[in-house]
Design a protein around this motif. Sequence first.
Motif, PDB file in Angstrom:
ATOM      1  N   ASP A   1      65.008  68.511  38.265  1.00  0.00           N
ATOM      2  CA  ASP A   1      63.718  69.156  38.018  1.00  0.00           C
ATOM      3  C   ASP A   1      62.612  68.158  38.292  1.00  0.00           C
ATOM      4  O   ASP A   1      62.406  67.199  37.536  1.00  0.00           O
ATOM      5  N   LEU A   2      61.909  68.357  39.375  1.00  0.00           N
ATOM      6  CA  LEU A   2      60.838  67.454  39.778  1.00  0.00           C
ATOM      7  C   LEU A   2      59.505  67.955  39.244  1.00  0.00           C
ATOM      8  O   LEU A   2      59.258  69.167  39.199  1.00  0.00           O
ATOM      9  N   ALA A   3      58.663  67.020  38.845  1.00  0.00           N
ATOM     10  CA  ALA A   3      57.328  67.407  38.381  1.00  0.00           C
ATOM     11  C   ALA A   3      56.547  67.986  39.556  1.00  0.00           C
ATOM     12  O   ALA A   3      56.575  67.445  40.669  1.00  0.00           O
ATOM     13  N   PRO A   4      55.850  69.115  39.355  1.00  0.00           N
ATOM     14  CA  PRO A   4      55.090  69.698  40.463  1.00  0.00           C
ATOM     15  C   PRO A   4      53.971  68.766  40.909  1.00  0.00           C
ATOM     16  O   PRO A   4      53.383  68.049  40.107  1.00  0.00           O
ATOM     17  N   ARG A   5      53.745  68.768  42.215  1.00  0.00           N
ATOM     18  CA  ARG A   5      52.670  67.931  42.753  1.00  0.00           C
ATOM     19  C   ARG A   5      51.316  68.490  42.329  1.00  0.00           C
ATOM     20  O   ARG A   5      50.979  69.637  42.602  1.00  0.00           O
ATOM     21  N   GLU A   6      50.555  67.663  41.637  1.00  0.00           N
ATOM     22  CA  GLU A   6      49.245  68.098  41.141  1.00  0.00           C
ATOM     23  C   GLU A   6      48.198  67.941  42.235  1.00  0.00           C
ATOM     24  O   GLU A   6      48.257  67.001  43.049  1.00  0.00           O
ATOM     25  N   PRO A   7      47.212  68.843  42.286  1.00  0.00           N
ATOM     26  CA  PRO A   7      46.142  68.665  43.278  1.00  0.00           C
ATOM     27  C   PRO A   7      45.352  67.407  42.996  1.00  0.00           C
ATOM     28  O   PRO A   7      45.165  67.012  41.846  1.00  0.00           O
ATOM     29  N   GLU A   8      44.940  66.757  44.080  1.00  0.00           N
ATOM     30  CA  GLU A   8      44.192  65.521  43.903  1.00  0.00           C
ATOM     31  C   GLU A   8      42.814  65.818  43.329  1.00  0.00           C
ATOM     32  O   GLU A   8      42.132  66.770  43.712  1.00  0.00           O
TER      33      GLU A   8
ATOM     34  N   MET B   1      62.313  66.159  49.328  1.00  0.00           N
ATOM     35  CA  MET B   1      62.084  66.448  47.909  1.00  0.00           C
ATOM     36  C   MET B   1      60.642  66.172  47.506  1.00  0.00           C
ATOM     37  O   MET B   1      60.070  66.873  46.672  1.00  0.00           O
ATOM     38  N   ARG B   2      60.058  65.148  48.108  1.00  0.00           N
ATOM     39  CA  ARG B   2      58.657  64.838  47.764  1.00  0.00           C
ATOM     40  C   ARG B   2      57.703  65.913  48.262  1.00  0.00           C
ATOM     41  O   ARG B   2      56.753  66.286  47.573  1.00  0.00           O
TER      42      ARG B   2
ATOM     43  N   ARG C   1      71.334  57.553  66.012  1.00  0.00           N
ATOM     44  CA  ARG C   1      72.307  56.468  66.077  1.00  0.00           C
ATOM     45  C   ARG C   1      71.751  55.221  66.767  1.00  0.00           C
ATOM     46  O   ARG C   1      72.311  54.130  66.619  1.00  0.00           O
ATOM     47  N   GLN C   2      70.673  55.375  67.525  1.00  0.00           N
ATOM     48  CA  GLN C   2      70.080  54.233  68.220  1.00  0.00           C
ATOM     49  C   GLN C   2      69.040  53.511  67.363  1.00  0.00           C
ATOM     50  O   GLN C   2      68.575  52.441  67.742  1.00  0.00           O
ATOM     51  N   ALA C   3      68.668  54.088  66.256  1.00  0.00           N
ATOM     52  CA  ALA C   3      67.643  53.473  65.399  1.00  0.00           C
ATOM     53  C   ALA C   3      68.209  52.248  64.700  1.00  0.00           C
ATOM     54  O   ALA C   3      69.411  52.157  64.438  1.00  0.00           O
ATOM     55  N   PRO C   4      67.350  51.273  64.370  1.00  0.00           N
ATOM     56  CA  PRO C   4      67.849  50.063  63.693  1.00  0.00           C
ATOM     57  C   PRO C   4      68.337  50.329  62.277  1.00  0.00           C
ATOM     58  O   PRO C   4      69.202  49.620  61.781  1.00  0.00           O
ATOM     59  N   ALA C   5      67.796  51.336  61.608  1.00  0.00           N
ATOM     60  CA  ALA C   5      68.202  51.626  60.238  1.00  0.00           C
ATOM     61  C   ALA C   5      69.591  52.263  60.213  1.00  0.00           C
ATOM     62  O   ALA C   5      69.946  53.045  61.097  1.00  0.00           O
ATOM     63  N   ALA C   6      70.381  51.922  59.182  1.00  0.00           N
ATOM     64  CA  ALA C   6      71.711  52.499  59.030  1.00  0.00           C
ATOM     65  C   ALA C   6      71.613  54.005  58.847  1.00  0.00           C
ATOM     66  O   ALA C   6      70.615  54.528  58.343  1.00  0.00           O
ATOM     67  N   LEU C   7      72.671  54.731  59.245  1.00  0.00           N
ATOM     68  CA  LEU C   7      72.668  56.195  59.138  1.00  0.00           C
ATOM     69  C   LEU C   7      72.502  56.634  57.688  1.00  0.00           C
ATOM     70  O   LEU C   7      71.796  57.604  57.400  1.00  0.00           O
ATOM     71  N   MET C   8      73.169  55.928  56.752  1.00  0.00           N
ATOM     72  CA  MET C   8      73.037  56.278  55.335  1.00  0.00           C
ATOM     73  C   MET C   8      71.589  56.146  54.880  1.00  0.00           C
ATOM     74  O   MET C   8      71.058  56.990  54.159  1.00  0.00           O
ATOM     75  N   THR C   9      70.916  55.047  55.321  1.00  0.00           N
ATOM     76  CA  THR C   9      69.517  54.821  54.944  1.00  0.00           C
ATOM     77  C   THR C   9      68.624  55.909  55.530  1.00  0.00           C
ATOM     78  O   THR C   9      67.729  56.430  54.850  1.00  0.00           O
ATOM     79  N   GLN C  10      68.854  56.284  56.803  1.00  0.00           N
ATOM     80  CA  GLN C  10      68.063  57.349  57.416  1.00  0.00           C
ATOM     81  C   GLN C  10      68.205  58.659  56.647  1.00  0.00           C
ATOM     82  O   GLN C  10      67.217  59.337  56.362  1.00  0.00           O
ATOM     83  N   LEU C  11      69.446  59.014  56.311  1.00  0.00           N
ATOM     84  CA  LEU C  11      69.681  60.271  55.609  1.00  0.00           C
ATOM     85  C   LEU C  11      69.035  60.262  54.233  1.00  0.00           C
ATOM     86  O   LEU C  11      68.403  61.250  53.829  1.00  0.00           O
ATOM     87  N   GLY C  12      69.151  59.144  53.513  1.00  0.00           N
ATOM     88  CA  GLY C  12      68.508  59.053  52.200  1.00  0.00           C
ATOM     89  C   GLY C  12      66.998  59.214  52.297  1.00  0.00           C
ATOM     90  O   GLY C  12      66.383  59.925  51.494  1.00  0.00           O
ATOM     91  N   ASP C  13      66.386  58.580  53.310  1.00  0.00           N
ATOM     92  CA  ASP C  13      64.933  58.694  53.484  1.00  0.00           C
ATOM     93  C   ASP C  13      64.526  60.137  53.805  1.00  0.00           C
ATOM     94  O   ASP C  13      63.510  60.634  53.303  1.00  0.00           O
ATOM     95  N   LEU C  14      65.317  60.808  54.650  1.00  0.00           N
ATOM     96  CA  LEU C  14      65.000  62.196  54.995  1.00  0.00           C
ATOM     97  C   LEU C  14      65.064  63.107  53.771  1.00  0.00           C
ATOM     98  O   LEU C  14      64.198  63.971  53.571  1.00  0.00           O
ATOM     99  N   LEU C  15      66.069  62.909  52.928  1.00  0.00           N
ATOM    100  CA  LEU C  15      66.204  63.750  51.740  1.00  0.00           C
ATOM    101  C   LEU C  15      65.102  63.464  50.725  1.00  0.00           C
ATOM    102  O   LEU C  15      64.569  64.380  50.095  1.00  0.00           O
ATOM    103  N   ARG C  16      64.747  62.177  50.554  1.00  0.00           N
ATOM    104  CA  ARG C  16      63.638  61.854  49.640  1.00  0.00           C
ATOM    105  C   ARG C  16      62.350  62.518  50.106  1.00  0.00           C
ATOM    106  O   ARG C  16      61.599  63.074  49.307  1.00  0.00           O
ATOM    107  N   THR C  17      62.075  62.421  51.414  1.00  0.00           N
ATOM    108  CA  THR C  17      60.863  63.040  51.949  1.00  0.00           C
ATOM    109  C   THR C  17      60.875  64.546  51.711  1.00  0.00           C
ATOM    110  O   THR C  17      59.854  65.138  51.322  1.00  0.00           O
TER     111      THR C  17
END
Length: 472
Positions: free
Chosen positions: A85-92, A32-33, A14-30
């Motif tokens: 359905d996310l594409a599997p991460r391919e080895p570099e 999933m990635r 709650r003390q971070a500059p980013a909005a709570l919705m933005t923080q939660l969206g970033d956490l979920l994207r990470t």
Amino acid sequence: MPRIPVDLPLSVDRQAPAALMTQLGDLLRTAMRDGTLKSGERLPSSRALARQLSVSRTVVTEAYQQLYAEGWLEGRHGSGTYVVDLAPREPEVPVDPSPVSAPTREAPAGPVIDLRPGKPWVRDYDRAAWRRAWRAAADLPPGSNPDPYGLPRLRRALAEHLRRTRAVAAGPENVMVTRGTGNGLDLVAATLLRPGDRAGVEDPGYRVARNVFAARGADVVSCPVDEDGVIVEALPDDLRVLYTTPAHQYPLGGRLPVPRRERLLAWARRTGTVVVEDDYDAEFRYDVAPLPALYGLGPERVVLLGTLSKSLAPDVGVGWLVASPGLLAAVAEVRADLGDRTSGPTQQAMAVLLERGDLDRHLRRMRLEYARRRAEVVAGLGTLVTGDTAGLHVMVGLPEHVVGPLVAAAAERGVLLKGMNRDDHGAADRHGLVIGYGSASLPEVRRGVAVIAELIGELRLAEEGAAPERVP
């Protein structure tokens, strides 16, 4: 059987500059990635996750809606929210340092030219009027009990604006202030749809509309369109809601003619369907005066959605929902339950812009500016262009196999484009480019169109067996 929701160790600050919705969206994207959230896994309900994070349910709902819109999540009828359905991460693969036989193209130098649709010009506005509006809003005390209908002052101003510009005979009692078209559509869906209800969306059409309906558990039905708009005779009789863009169909650009509008309303009255009219691009017409809003022909069966995102700026976050008083009351009740609201100070500022005529002056100025850019697109691409009579985008029909290479080649030359097939949900015979000219300057539009014309010429030469001077 529905899967058990995954239990995620998430936390927001709650003390971070980013909005709570933005923080939660970033956490979920990470999650999933990196594979913490896997394809097909079920997310917690918005209520459960809100309780876990000690935040309001609105924070979770808005984060989920943003991820729906971006394509990370999907709704399954009556069973919850799932990771797509996310594409599997391919080895570099290690980079081969050995030289290649053909020269590689360098990334474009300098700023790119963005000709993707959906973006208005925000660099030319009346700064004095803008400051005046916000000073007036700042002089008013903050509200303590937001009205789900919106600020009465702004509702009156919007009703007058719609009467003058869209021939909508509606009073403030018919108007709700929203945060934009997507927000208004979600409020209608939350009010009218139950899991399993059938909701129609134009095909090809606006992807966000499909996502909103799916998120509410609806069975989304693709409804075909032609060069004029939605085909009434092809509509099924069991739709609860139909989403349509009659002023300027997205992405094909057609304008629904009056006889077809009348047939659409006759169908809606016969079937009991609620028609949701997205008044997309109605502010900007270049051939003739715009047709009145569909709402004016059938206010008992039509819900009208509009927004200031194209006419003023996307981050203003103000739109409107026009409906019969009875339906509007039901939407207001749902909205209050969801804790959804539009910023009070922003509503005050927008009311000032409308009351003083500043928004009207801005629209007149931008119509002339957009008309010049549209003329450059038509002059540069000629008969390939369709849907150019209104709005901030045109359609360029091309063979399916050409679209991807052309978009990639244009990006290498510093021009960002969008292929129509990203918005195509089943109409396999529709392919091409959706070229937006809203966010690029007149010289940039001219240069970008020249690149497109050159690439189309090269691709045609390549197909005919000739050797082009430059290969995309």
